[in-house]
Design a protein around this motif. Structure first.
Motif, PDB file in Angstrom:
ATOM      1  N   ALA A 143     214.415 -48.671   8.900  1.00 33.24           N
ATOM      2  CA  ALA A 143     213.498 -49.529   8.692  1.00 33.24           C
ATOM      3  C   ALA A 143     212.508 -49.321   9.755  1.00 33.24           C
ATOM      4  CB  ALA A 143     213.738 -50.724   8.456  1.00 33.24           C
ATOM      5  N   THR A 144     213.048 -48.694  10.780  1.00 30.62           N
ATOM      6  CA  THR A 144     212.216 -48.463  11.963  1.00 30.62           C
ATOM      7  C   THR A 144     211.163 -47.485  11.616  1.00 30.62           C
ATOM      8  OG1 THR A 144     213.958 -48.801  13.686  1.00 30.62           O
ATOM      9  CG2 THR A 144     212.559 -47.435  14.414  1.00 30.62           C
ATOM     10  N   VAL A 145     211.342 -46.492  10.932  1.00 21.34           N
ATOM     11  CA  VAL A 145     210.176 -45.663  10.724  1.00 21.34           C
ATOM     12  C   VAL A 145     209.011 -46.256  10.143  1.00 21.34           C
ATOM     13  CG1 VAL A 145     209.619 -43.630   9.284  1.00 21.34           C
ATOM     14  CG2 VAL A 145     211.904 -43.620  10.368  1.00 21.34           C
ATOM     15  N   ALA A 146     209.452 -47.192   9.008  1.00 25.40           N
ATOM     16  CA  ALA A 146     208.287 -47.861   8.447  1.00 25.40           C
ATOM     17  C   ALA A 146     207.808 -48.770   9.261  1.00 25.40           C
ATOM     18  CB  ALA A 146     208.751 -48.678   7.236  1.00 25.40           C
ATOM     19  N   LEU A 147     208.333 -49.406  10.113  1.00 24.67           N
ATOM     20  CA  LEU A 147     207.702 -50.594  11.046  1.00 24.67           C
ATOM     21  C   LEU A 147     206.813 -49.770  11.970  1.00 24.67           C
ATOM     22  CD1 LEU A 147     211.058 -52.733  11.724  1.00 24.67           C
ATOM     23  CD2 LEU A 147     208.783 -53.368  10.733  1.00 24.67           C
ATOM     24  N   LEU A 148     207.282 -48.647  12.418  1.00 26.89           N
ATOM     25  CA  LEU A 148     206.369 -48.132  13.541  1.00 26.89           C
ATOM     26  C   LEU A 148     205.165 -47.379  13.057  1.00 26.89           C
ATOM     27  CD1 LEU A 148     208.980 -45.687  15.129  1.00 26.89           C
ATOM     28  CD2 LEU A 148     207.844 -47.452  16.225  1.00 26.89           C
ATOM     29  N   PHE A 149     205.135 -46.905  11.677  1.00 29.12           N
ATOM     30  CA  PHE A 149     203.903 -46.502  11.250  1.00 29.12           C
ATOM     31  C   PHE A 149     203.275 -47.513  10.713  1.00 29.12           C
ATOM     32  CE2 PHE A 149     206.010 -42.173  11.083  1.00 29.12           C
ATOM     33  CZ  PHE A 149     205.060 -41.754  11.535  1.00 29.12           C
ATOM     34  N   TYR A 150     203.844 -48.644  10.409  1.00 28.93           N
ATOM     35  CA  TYR A 150     202.670 -49.837   9.854  1.00 28.93           C
ATOM     36  C   TYR A 150     202.132 -50.555  11.178  1.00 28.93           C
ATOM     37  CZ  TYR A 150     201.621 -54.329   7.875  1.00 28.93           C
ATOM     38  OH  TYR A 150     201.081 -55.480   7.468  1.00 28.93           O
ATOM     39  N   ASN A 151     202.848 -50.596  12.236  1.00 25.05           N
ATOM     40  CA  ASN A 151     202.196 -51.246  13.551  1.00 25.05           C
ATOM     41  C   ASN A 151     201.413 -50.360  14.423  1.00 25.05           C
ATOM     42  OD1 ASN A 151     203.308 -54.048  13.303  1.00 25.05           O
ATOM     43  ND2 ASN A 151     205.251 -52.888  13.060  1.00 25.05           N
ATOM     44  N   MET A 152     201.163 -48.958  13.956  1.00 21.01           N
ATOM     45  CA  MET A 152     200.425 -48.139  14.920  1.00 21.01           C
ATOM     46  C   MET A 152     199.220 -47.844  14.217  1.00 21.01           C
ATOM     47  SD  MET A 152     202.687 -47.213  17.567  1.00 21.01           S
ATOM     48  CE  MET A 152     204.152 -47.558  17.875  1.00 21.01           C
ATOM     49  N   GLU A 153     198.063 -47.582  14.974  1.00 18.57           N
ATOM     50  CA  GLU A 153     196.862 -47.003  14.223  1.00 18.57           C
ATOM     51  C   GLU A 153     197.187 -45.561  13.831  1.00 18.57           C
ATOM     52  OE1 GLU A 153     196.908 -48.508  17.388  1.00 18.57           O
ATOM     53  OE2 GLU A 153     196.170 -50.388  17.066  1.00 18.57           O
ATOM     54  N   GLU A 154     196.341 -45.203  13.130  1.00 12.43           N
ATOM     55  CA  GLU A 154     196.391 -43.810  12.580  1.00 12.43           C
ATOM     56  C   GLU A 154     196.396 -42.848  13.600  1.00 12.43           C
ATOM     57  OE1 GLU A 154     194.864 -42.436   8.813  1.00 12.43           O
ATOM     58  OE2 GLU A 154     194.982 -44.687   8.163  1.00 12.43           O
ATOM     59  N   ASP A 155     195.374 -42.974  14.668  1.00 11.31           N
ATOM     60  CA  ASP A 155     195.113 -41.843  15.696  1.00 11.31           C
ATOM     61  C   ASP A 155     196.687 -41.553  16.400  1.00 11.31           C
ATOM     62  OD1 ASP A 155     194.684 -44.571  16.962  1.00 11.31           O
ATOM     63  OD2 ASP A 155     193.781 -43.360  18.619  1.00 11.31           O
ATOM     64  N   LEU A 156     197.366 -42.629  16.383  1.00  9.81           N
ATOM     65  CA  LEU A 156     198.956 -42.557  17.252  1.00  9.81           C
ATOM     66  C   LEU A 156     199.867 -41.825  16.404  1.00  9.81           C
ATOM     67  CD1 LEU A 156     198.927 -46.124  19.039  1.00  9.81           C
ATOM     68  CD2 LEU A 156     198.015 -43.909  19.574  1.00  9.81           C
ATOM     69  N   TRP A 157     199.762 -41.864  14.684  1.00 11.67           N
ATOM     70  CA  TRP A 157     200.805 -41.320  13.975  1.00 11.67           C
ATOM     71  C   TRP A 157     201.271 -39.910  14.398  1.00 11.67           C
ATOM     72  CZ3 TRP A 157     199.057 -42.768   8.321  1.00 11.67           C
ATOM     73  CH2 TRP A 157     199.047 -44.236   8.370  1.00 11.67           C
ATOM     74  N   PRO A 158     200.492 -38.987  14.811  1.00 10.10           N
ATOM     75  CA  PRO A 158     200.944 -37.681  15.396  1.00 10.10           C
ATOM     76  C   PRO A 158     201.821 -37.854  16.245  1.00 10.10           C
ATOM     77  CG  PRO A 158     198.515 -37.359  14.797  1.00 10.10           C
ATOM     78  CD  PRO A 158     199.059 -38.876  14.863  1.00 10.10           C
ATOM     79  N   SER A 159     201.513 -38.550  17.435  1.00  6.64           N
ATOM     80  CA  SER A 159     202.670 -38.693  18.266  1.00  6.64           C
ATOM     81  C   SER A 159     203.847 -39.127  17.882  1.00  6.64           C
ATOM     82  CB  SER A 159     201.733 -39.563  19.318  1.00  6.64           C
ATOM     83  OG  SER A 159     200.700 -39.048  19.764  1.00  6.64           O
ATOM     84  N   ILE A 160     203.835 -40.410  17.246  1.00  5.11           N
ATOM     85  CA  ILE A 160     205.187 -41.414  16.947  1.00  5.11           C
ATOM     86  C   ILE A 160     205.833 -40.009  16.104  1.00  5.11           C
ATOM     87  CG2 ILE A 160     204.284 -42.263  14.777  1.00  5.11           C
ATOM     88  CD1 ILE A 160     206.514 -43.537  17.516  1.00  5.11           C
ATOM     89  N   LYS A 161     204.997 -39.305  15.131  1.00  2.00           N
ATOM     90  CA  LYS A 161     205.977 -38.181  14.385  1.00  2.00           C
ATOM     91  C   LYS A 161     206.747 -37.334  14.902  1.00  2.00           C
ATOM     92  CE  LYS A 161     205.630 -35.019  10.398  1.00  2.00           C
ATOM     93  NZ  LYS A 161     204.904 -34.600   9.314  1.00  2.00           N
ATOM     94  N   SER A 162     206.026 -36.803  16.219  1.00  2.00           N
ATOM     95  CA  SER A 162     206.753 -35.855  17.319  1.00  2.00           C
ATOM     96  C   SER A 162     207.869 -36.471  17.697  1.00  2.00           C
ATOM     97  CB  SER A 162     205.684 -35.763  18.076  1.00  2.00           C
ATOM     98  OG  SER A 162     204.507 -34.954  17.837  1.00  2.00           O
ATOM     99  N   PHE A 163     207.991 -37.636  18.002  1.00  7.06           N
ATOM    100  CA  PHE A 163     209.320 -38.479  18.468  1.00  7.06           C
ATOM    101  C   PHE A 163     210.258 -38.296  17.486  1.00  7.06           C
ATOM    102  CE2 PHE A 163     206.358 -39.555  21.970  1.00  7.06           C
ATOM    103  CZ  PHE A 163     207.406 -39.546  23.120  1.00  7.06           C
TER     104      PHE A 163
END
Length: 112
Positions: A61-81
């Motif tokens: 569920a961490t994946v969903a929680l991270l993307f839900y709580n991040m702005e879209e401009d941060l998504w590429p960075s979180i996806k890299s991790f």
């Protein structure tokens, strides 16, 4: 919040404060990624540590929680991790697949 509670699995957590402390790690990751976007300084080890703890207590569920709580401009960075940790879900296909990873983040993670 209910989604996070449903998937929370920390046998050492005794109180609501323990849960909230673990949930705050999402905010810490968000703050570190915003700082990276603004200054170019990426604290890979600290971000990895927070993400790994999140996976330990919230599992997939961490994946969903991270993307839900991040702005879209941060998504590429979180996806890299998530790519580095091999935690990008393969199935079911989702919008995450269409997000391009942040190449600078990937390069820094590969140098670890």
């Amino acid at each position: 919040m209910l989604f996070a509670i449903k998937f929370y699995d920390n046998p050492q957590a005794v109180t609501k404060d323990d849960f909230e402390d673990d949930l705050k790690r999402i905010k810490y990751v968000k703050r570190l990624l915003k700082r990276y976007k603004n200054t170019g300084v990426l604290k890979t080890h600290l971000i990895l540590n927070h993400i790994m703890v999140l996976f330990n207590v919230f599992n997939e569920a961490t994946v969903a929680l991270l993307f839900y709580n991040m702005e879209e401009d941060l998504w590429p960075s979180i996806k890299s991790f998530l790519i580095y940790l091999k935690r990008v879900p393969e199935y079911p296909k989702s919008n995450i697949d269409g997000i391009p990873p942040d190449e600078n983040c990937l390069e820094e993670l590969k140098s670890i």
